[in-house]
Write a protein that holds these residues in place. Structure first.
Motif, PDB file in Angstrom:
ATOM      1  N   GLU A 135       3.652   3.072  16.033  1.00 57.07           N
ATOM      2  CA  GLU A 135       2.576   3.843  15.617  1.00 57.07           C
ATOM      3  C   GLU A 135       2.476   4.982  16.536  1.00 57.07           C
ATOM      4  OE1 GLU A 135      -0.635   1.533  14.856  1.00 57.07           O
ATOM      5  OE2 GLU A 135       0.520   0.663  13.082  1.00 57.07           O
ATOM      6  N   LYS A 136       1.856   6.155  16.199  1.00 57.88           N
ATOM      7  CA  LYS A 136       1.882   7.347  17.051  1.00 57.88           C
ATOM      8  C   LYS A 136       0.911   6.927  18.136  1.00 57.88           C
ATOM      9  CE  LYS A 136      -2.072   9.237  14.081  1.00 57.88           C
ATOM     10  NZ  LYS A 136      -2.389  10.438  13.422  1.00 57.88           N
ATOM     11  N   ASP A 139      -3.354   1.152  13.084  1.00 50.81           N
ATOM     12  CA  ASP A 139      -4.695   1.937  14.076  1.00 50.81           C
ATOM     13  C   ASP A 139      -5.763   2.197  13.009  1.00 50.81           C
ATOM     14  OD1 ASP A 139      -3.171   2.436  16.350  1.00 50.81           O
ATOM     15  OD2 ASP A 139      -1.917   3.721  15.652  1.00 50.81           O
ATOM     16  N   ALA A 140      -5.571   2.106  11.917  1.00 47.79           N
ATOM     17  CA  ALA A 140      -6.630   2.519  10.851  1.00 47.79           C
ATOM     18  C   ALA A 140      -7.773   1.226  10.715  1.00 47.79           C
ATOM     19  CB  ALA A 140      -6.261   2.890   9.458  1.00 47.79           C
ATOM     20  N   ASP A 141      -7.351   0.156  11.533  1.00 51.28           N
ATOM     21  CA  ASP A 141      -8.103  -1.016  11.537  1.00 51.28           C
ATOM     22  C   ASP A 141      -9.135  -0.942  12.630  1.00 51.28           C
ATOM     23  OD1 ASP A 141      -9.139  -3.540  11.867  1.00 51.28           O
ATOM     24  OD2 ASP A 141      -7.502  -4.866  11.646  1.00 51.28           O
ATOM     25  N   PRO A 142     -10.232  -0.924  12.507  1.00 51.65           N
ATOM     26  CA  PRO A 142     -11.216  -0.770  13.598  1.00 51.65           C
ATOM     27  C   PRO A 142     -11.176  -1.749  14.744  1.00 51.65           C
ATOM     28  CG  PRO A 142     -12.340  -0.363  11.512  1.00 51.65           C
ATOM     29  CD  PRO A 142     -11.263  -1.027  11.153  1.00 51.65           C
ATOM     30  N   HIS A 143     -10.906  -2.905  14.498  1.00 45.75           N
ATOM     31  CA  HIS A 143     -10.637  -3.864  15.536  1.00 45.75           C
ATOM     32  C   HIS A 143      -9.273  -4.341  15.345  1.00 45.75           C
ATOM     33  CE1 HIS A 143     -12.328  -6.297  12.072  1.00 45.75           C
ATOM     34  NE2 HIS A 143     -13.423  -5.377  12.207  1.00 45.75           N
ATOM     35  N   LEU A 175       0.933  -1.417  -0.059  1.00 49.60           N
ATOM     36  CA  LEU A 175      -0.032   0.138   0.061  1.00 49.60           C
ATOM     37  C   LEU A 175       0.951   1.345  -0.040  1.00 49.60           C
ATOM     38  CD1 LEU A 175      -2.710  -1.045   2.558  1.00 49.60           C
ATOM     39  CD2 LEU A 175      -2.914  -0.984   0.239  1.00 49.60           C
ATOM     40  N   THR A 176       0.390   2.348  -0.444  1.00 45.96           N
ATOM     41  CA  THR A 176       1.220   3.447  -0.647  1.00 45.96           C
ATOM     42  C   THR A 176       1.071   4.257   0.638  1.00 45.96           C
ATOM     43  OG1 THR A 176      -0.855   4.744  -1.753  1.00 45.96           O
ATOM     44  CG2 THR A 176       0.774   3.581  -3.134  1.00 45.96           C
ATOM     45  N   ASP A 177       0.289   4.020   1.425  1.00 46.30           N
ATOM     46  CA  ASP A 177      -0.165   4.847   2.918  1.00 46.30           C
ATOM     47  C   ASP A 177       1.212   4.382   3.704  1.00 46.30           C
ATOM     48  OD1 ASP A 177      -2.895   3.949   1.863  1.00 46.30           O
ATOM     49  OD2 ASP A 177      -2.740   5.565   2.664  1.00 46.30           O
ATOM     50  N   ASN A 178       1.729   5.415   4.353  1.00 40.34           N
ATOM     51  CA  ASN A 178       2.939   5.012   5.327  1.00 40.34           C
ATOM     52  C   ASN A 178       2.241   4.801   6.476  1.00 40.34           C
ATOM     53  OD1 ASN A 178       4.615   6.095   3.174  1.00 40.34           O
ATOM     54  ND2 ASN A 178       4.167   7.930   3.503  1.00 40.34           N
ATOM     55  N   PHE A 179       1.998   3.420   6.912  1.00 35.81           N
ATOM     56  CA  PHE A 179       1.695   2.939   7.895  1.00 35.81           C
ATOM     57  C   PHE A 179       2.794   2.330   8.777  1.00 35.81           C
ATOM     58  CE2 PHE A 179      -2.646   3.358   6.591  1.00 35.81           C
ATOM     59  CZ  PHE A 179      -3.320   3.648   7.752  1.00 35.81           C
ATOM     60  N   SER A 180       3.026   2.240   9.695  1.00 34.01           N
ATOM     61  CA  SER A 180       4.214   1.574  10.474  1.00 34.01           C
ATOM     62  C   SER A 180       3.897   0.119  10.660  1.00 34.01           C
ATOM     63  CB  SER A 180       4.261   2.133  11.937  1.00 34.01           C
ATOM     64  OG  SER A 180       5.131   1.278  12.912  1.00 34.01           O
ATOM     65  N   GLU A 181       5.003  -0.623  10.411  1.00 36.21           N
ATOM     66  CA  GLU A 181       4.777  -2.109  10.486  1.00 36.21           C
ATOM     67  C   GLU A 181       4.590  -2.764  11.750  1.00 36.21           C
ATOM     68  OE1 GLU A 181       7.738  -4.011   8.386  1.00 36.21           O
ATOM     69  OE2 GLU A 181       8.027  -3.174   6.727  1.00 36.21           O
ATOM     70  N   ASN A 182       5.037  -1.979  12.923  1.00 33.02           N
ATOM     71  CA  ASN A 182       4.878  -2.364  14.174  1.00 33.02           C
ATOM     72  C   ASN A 182       4.088  -1.495  14.877  1.00 33.02           C
ATOM     73  OD1 ASN A 182       6.503  -4.532  13.897  1.00 33.02           O
ATOM     74  ND2 ASN A 182       8.183  -3.308  14.078  1.00 33.02           N
ATOM     75  N   TYR A 183       3.011  -2.019  15.777  1.00 28.89           N
ATOM     76  CA  TYR A 183       2.078  -1.118  16.610  1.00 28.89           C
ATOM     77  C   TYR A 183       2.715  -0.355  17.652  1.00 28.89           C
ATOM     78  CZ  TYR A 183      -1.742   0.141  19.542  1.00 28.89           C
ATOM     79  OH  TYR A 183      -3.009   0.921  20.222  1.00 28.89           O
ATOM     80  N   GLU A 184       3.979  -0.698  17.934  1.00 33.64           N
ATOM     81  CA  GLU A 184       4.745   0.076  18.937  1.00 33.64           C
ATOM     82  C   GLU A 184       5.344   1.360  18.503  1.00 33.64           C
ATOM     83  OE1 GLU A 184       4.696  -0.724  22.055  1.00 33.64           O
ATOM     84  OE2 GLU A 184       3.721  -2.560  21.926  1.00 33.64           O
TER      85      GLU A 184
END
Length: 360
Positions: free
Chosen positions: A31-32, A135-139, A20-29
């Motif tokens: 993420e903001k 973080d964009a995943d609702p659950h 995906l082109t969105d810059n999501f972090s691979e690890n939850y830790e």
């Protein structure tokens, strides 16, 4: 040979599946940080529902008539199909098409399930597929089992869920008059179908008590269905094998598959979300929803059933099932027609009961 479909403009093959082109972090830790806020109204509602369901279970074991229990089971299956067949496979993933009568029936059954209108349900689920385990995943399962099961309904949505939700194309659902009607009148349809109908029928037809009818047919059935569907978000992301894509958290869970009318083959489903079967051939004995769709197709109510060919499934399992593919979001799509769906998947898919347009 399977029918050939021309891929949308700008879509390339899957051989080097693009992230995906969105810059999501691979690890939850990484993420903001986001401070969770409890929605106490939802906590109260869910608490009451579960207490009422436990009381309903007690009544089912002590005083409810057998006809009431059988009716509750029937309503569970029927309303479950409103979610699995309707909201999920038909409207969210566009895995097949249905005529007007079947769409109306599924809308009614979906309203009976009380899991929000199809439009809201599908938007959340498409976001879940596009941005799983972020973080964009609702659950988001990175926030723990309880959160992914029910906690996400007790907390304010993460801002990323709202932000990324706005990027999901929902125009197809707004063009369906059945869903437009449901969305407009949902606050009337839901209480009548989810709680009113299951309560009134046992009282009028076999003289069940109002207390038993409400707590067994309505509350117990409703809460059991809720938890079965929630298990797809929780247990099916934690327990089981990942034969199709080891880079994805969703897993194959036979227990969840049985409890959800066939929705537990979750690793396969995330690899091929547009496949109307939601599982590979051989697992149909635990996939009641697939059998129901096949029945509807034979009756002429459903058509254009999309499915992955055996060759495609084997290639995907060989390519990513052993865990050598390092991208954490390989080829994430929300269903048939997603702009990120690659040409190989489109061209090699199989469409069953395809309806041919008559020449004018």
């Amino acid at each position: 040979m399977p029918p050939q479909t021309t891929p949308p403009n700008g879509i390339t093959g899957c051989q080097g599946e693009k992230p995906l082109t969105d810059n999501f972090s691979e690890n939850y830790e990484g993420e903001k940080k986001f401070k969770s806020q409890i929605v106490w109204k939802n906590v109260a509602y869910l608490g009451y529902f579960h207490l009422a369901a436990l009381y309903g279970l007690y009544l089912a074991l002590t005083s409810a008539k057998l006809a009431t229990i059988l009716f509750a089971i029937f309503i569970f299956i029927a309303s479950g199909l409103g979610v699995t067949c309707g909201a999920h496979r038909l409207w969210t993933h566009r895995a097949f098409k249905a005529n007007f009568g079947l769409r109306v029936a599924l809308m009614i059954l979906n309203s009976m399930a009380f899991e929000d209108s199809v439009y809201e349900w599908a938007r959340n689920h498409r976001v879940h597929h596009k941005f799983s385990e972020t973080d964009a995943d609702p659950h988001n399962t990175k926030r723990g089992f309880f959160f992914s099961h029910v906690g996400w309904l007790m907390l304010r949505k993460h801002p990323d869920v709202i932000e990324k939700g706005k990027t999901i194309d929902m125009s197809d659902l707004l063009q369906d008059p059945v869903l437009v009607f449901q969305r407009k009148y949902y606050k009337y349809l839901m209480p009548l179908l989810c709680f009113g109908f299951p309560t009134v029928v046992p009282v009028l037809l076999w003289s069940e008590t109002w207390n038993n009818a409400f707590h067994v047919s309505a509350m117990l059935r409703y809460v059991y269905l809720l938890n079965c569907v929630w298990l797809v978000n929780s247990a099916a992301h934690f327990y089981g094998a990942r034969p199709y894509d080891n880079n994805m958290e969703p897993r194959e869970n036979v227990t969840v598959a049985v409890m959800t009318l066939g929705e537990g083959w979750h690793n396969y489903h995330h690899a091929f979300p547009w496949d109307y079967r939601s599982s590979e051939l051989g697992y149909f004995r635990f996939n009641f929803t697939t059998r129901f769709i096949d029945f509807c197709a034979k009756m002429g109510w459903a058509h254009d059933l999309k499915s992955a060919s055996l060759k495609m499934v084997q290639q995907r399992a060989k390519r990513t099932g052993d865990g050598t593919y390092t991208n954490p979001f390989p080829h994430s799509v929300w269903g048939w027609g997603d702009k990120d769906m690659c040409a190989d998947d489109i061209c090699n898919s199989v469409t069953l009961h395809e309806r041919k347009l008559k020449a004018r």
